[in-house]
Design a protein around this motif. Structure first.
Motif: not given
Length: 259
Positions: A138, A168-169, A171-174, A177-178, A186, A203
């Motif tokens: 990430t 896969y979740t 990657w929300s902290d990547s 991605i942000k 996503k 996703d």
């Protein structure tokens, strides 16, 4: 009686020579197998291991390559020593066998240490290792200067059909991605079952690998590969025992060289 004893000794020496020659032929082939396993590890799988920030696995692979080269050279030397019947060559051959044996022990110890690092009894340490992989994925993915990590992550997710460290979740902290560079994705496109441009924007389970994270599949891969390394090392070590026995017997049966 003396003549009979000399003939018997000569026949014994001849048998030892052919046994040692046969051993060296198979030993040479085994050296090629060891070297091939080491090269395969370095060429095809080392990028996965680099994600886990450990040099132990790489060191084990390098030792296998070196051991394989030395084994092949030793096999040739053993053939020369056998047919030339020179005690000095037999001594050098025995020393090389011993060095290879020590290399295999070191590789085995390193493989065991590596196994303990990634499959420890302490679940807290195991969780820390998984967290390290998540942070690597990430924080470094698509970052400038981290192209090797990006390539390794994409290859890992595609080959093992996984997404993220735990799932896969992650990657929300990547950081990527942000960022605007992600263009609304996503997850990375390498999470997709069929890769197309910007496919990571959706996703849905039909589009990406949602079940299971890469760390579990990577652990399974490492376990299987360590078994291969261990089996190869044990096989060569077992064969070497016979080689050292044959060498000692032939060395004793030969008369001392004139100096």
């Amino acid at each position: 009686m003396r003549e009979y004893s000399e003939n018997k000794e000569t026949c014994g020496t001849i048998c030892l020579k052919y046994l040692l020659f046969t051993f060296n032929f198979f030993f040479w082939l085994a050296g090629g197998a060891v070297m091939a396993v080491g090269i395969w590890t370095l060429a095809e799988k080392s990028d996965y291991i680099s994600l886990l920030q450990s040099n132990t696995y790489m060191a084990t692979a390098y030792i296998l390559v070196v051991a394989g080269v030395v084994v092949m050279i030793t096999g040739i030397l053993g053939c020369c020593a056998t047919f030339r019947e020179q005690r000095s060559l037999l001594r050098a051959y025995f020393i090389l066998l011993l060095c290879i044996f020590l290399l295999e022990i070191i590789a085995g110890i390193l493989a065991y240490i590596y196994y303990q690092q990634f499959f420890p009894v302490n679940p807290q340490l195991n969780a820390e290792l998984k967290q390290n992989l998540k942070e690597t994925m990430t924080k470094k993915y698509q970052k400038e200067g981290e192209e090797g990590v990006t390539s390794a992550v994409d290859k890992l997710q595609q080959e093992f059909k996984c997404c993220g460290s735990h799932n896969y979740t992650d990657w929300s902290d990547s950081d990527w991605i942000k960022s605007p560079e992600a263009k609304g994705r996503k997850v990375p496109d390498s999470c997709c079952k069929t890769i197309t441009t910007n496919c990571g924007t959706r996703d849905h389970p039909s589009n990406i690998y949602k079940e299971g994270g890469c760390i579990t599949k990577l652990e399974n891969f490492i376990q299987e590969h360590l078994k291969i390394i261990g089996a190869v090392g044990l096989g060569i070590a077992f064969v070497q025992i016979f080689g050292m026995i044959f060498t000692c017997c032939l060395y004793r049966s030969l008369k001392s060289e004139p100096y």
